[in-house]
Design a protein around this motif. Sequence first.
Motif, PDB file in Angstrom:
ATOM      1  N   ASN A   1       6.111 -12.821  -7.129  1.00  0.00           N
ATOM      2  CA  ASN A   1       6.117 -12.411  -8.532  1.00  0.00           C
ATOM      3  C   ASN A   1       6.891 -13.426  -9.367  1.00  0.00           C
ATOM      4  O   ASN A   1       7.789 -13.094 -10.135  1.00  0.00           O
TER       5      ASN A   1
ATOM      6  N   VAL B   1       1.832 -13.621  -6.860  1.00  0.00           N
ATOM      7  CA  VAL B   1       2.131 -12.186  -6.980  1.00  0.00           C
ATOM      8  C   VAL B   1       2.354 -11.582  -5.594  1.00  0.00           C
ATOM      9  O   VAL B   1       1.805 -12.055  -4.597  1.00  0.00           O
TER      10      VAL B   1
ATOM     11  N   ASP C   1       2.921  -2.333  -2.671  1.00  0.00           N
ATOM     12  CA  ASP C   1       3.723  -1.906  -3.833  1.00  0.00           C
ATOM     13  C   ASP C   1       4.628  -3.022  -4.340  1.00  0.00           C
ATOM     14  O   ASP C   1       5.708  -2.788  -4.845  1.00  0.00           O
ATOM     15  N   GLU C   2       4.202  -4.251  -4.123  1.00  0.00           N
ATOM     16  CA  GLU C   2       5.019  -5.392  -4.543  1.00  0.00           C
ATOM     17  C   GLU C   2       4.267  -6.235  -5.565  1.00  0.00           C
ATOM     18  O   GLU C   2       4.661  -7.351  -5.874  1.00  0.00           O
TER      19      GLU C   2
ATOM     20  N   LEU D   1       3.412  -7.298  -8.870  1.00  0.00           N
ATOM     21  CA  LEU D   1       4.012  -7.165 -10.195  1.00  0.00           C
ATOM     22  C   LEU D   1       3.622  -8.345 -11.088  1.00  0.00           C
ATOM     23  O   LEU D   1       4.424  -9.260 -11.339  1.00  0.00           O
TER      24      LEU D   1
ATOM     25  N   GLU E   1       5.845  -9.385 -14.073  1.00  0.00           N
ATOM     26  CA  GLU E   1       7.030 -10.165 -13.681  1.00  0.00           C
ATOM     27  C   GLU E   1       6.640 -11.618 -13.360  1.00  0.00           C
ATOM     28  O   GLU E   1       7.327 -12.558 -13.745  1.00  0.00           O
TER      29      GLU E   1
END
Length: 276
Positions: free
Chosen positions: A149, A166, A172-173, A175, A178
């Motif tokens: 990210n 990314v 679930d990482e 982002l 970001e």
Amino acid sequence: MTRRNFLFGLGGAAAATAVYMRYVEPEWLEVNIRRIDIGLKSRGLRVLHLSDLHVSRRISTDYICEAIKSGLQLRPDIILITGDFYTSGDENPQDLSSRVLPLLTGGTPIYAVFGNHDGGRWAHRRGGYDSTAELQEMLEDAGVKLLHNAAERIQHKGVELEIVGVGDYWGDEFLPAEAFAGLSDARPPRVVLSHNPDGKEDLAAYEWDLMLSGHTHGGQLSLPLVGAPFAPVRDKRFIAGVYSWRGRQMHISKGIGNMRGLRLGCRPEVSLLELV
Ligand SMILES: [Fe+2]
């Protein structure tokens, strides 16, 4: 042909296919060279795209090393790795750190993202590592720059490029806000690294020219007329190769390793992308 001969022939063909998909195709590497126009203003850049090494007890480390050497022989300017260094629950950190990563320390700039098997919530639920911290340290020690990210603008041999990485889409990482934070609209050509190509819809809100992914293993079992029903992606139109999508381009690697030691109809690959 008698019924008995027919059944005998059918059994023989099934046995030959089983041997082929277990012992031949998983290590029958393709070296693919592809030209992709992303509007580089200067001369081109040679990118070695590696993905899905799956360094594990089930896959020969000798084979993985030979595959990487085949890519390095193409003398890339940079190397981009789109995750799944491991197979969760069957990780082989010893071989990764002592045999595989040392091959990558020849001075060529290397950037990487994690895949779903590399650690975190998804991997841990399948018996893998609950964290990517150890792998991150190993990559840093080997000189591989992790773009988790995060983004970086590079200038290499007169070519300017932005690389955005990314986190994993299943882990679930993922982002993108970001990853793209702080990047300006006045930009050089931009390459996104996303292990799972299904991330493209979420990434469509941001500006980029080329996305590199892996994860599909080319479908791993791919048959004429049937396609790749087991490809672990929602959008099964994008399994392997170069695609145009909403005015952008994607390259999806079939990867070096595999799951469960099997491949049929989608040989493993390393890819040299000639970006122009
Ligand atoms: Fe994978």
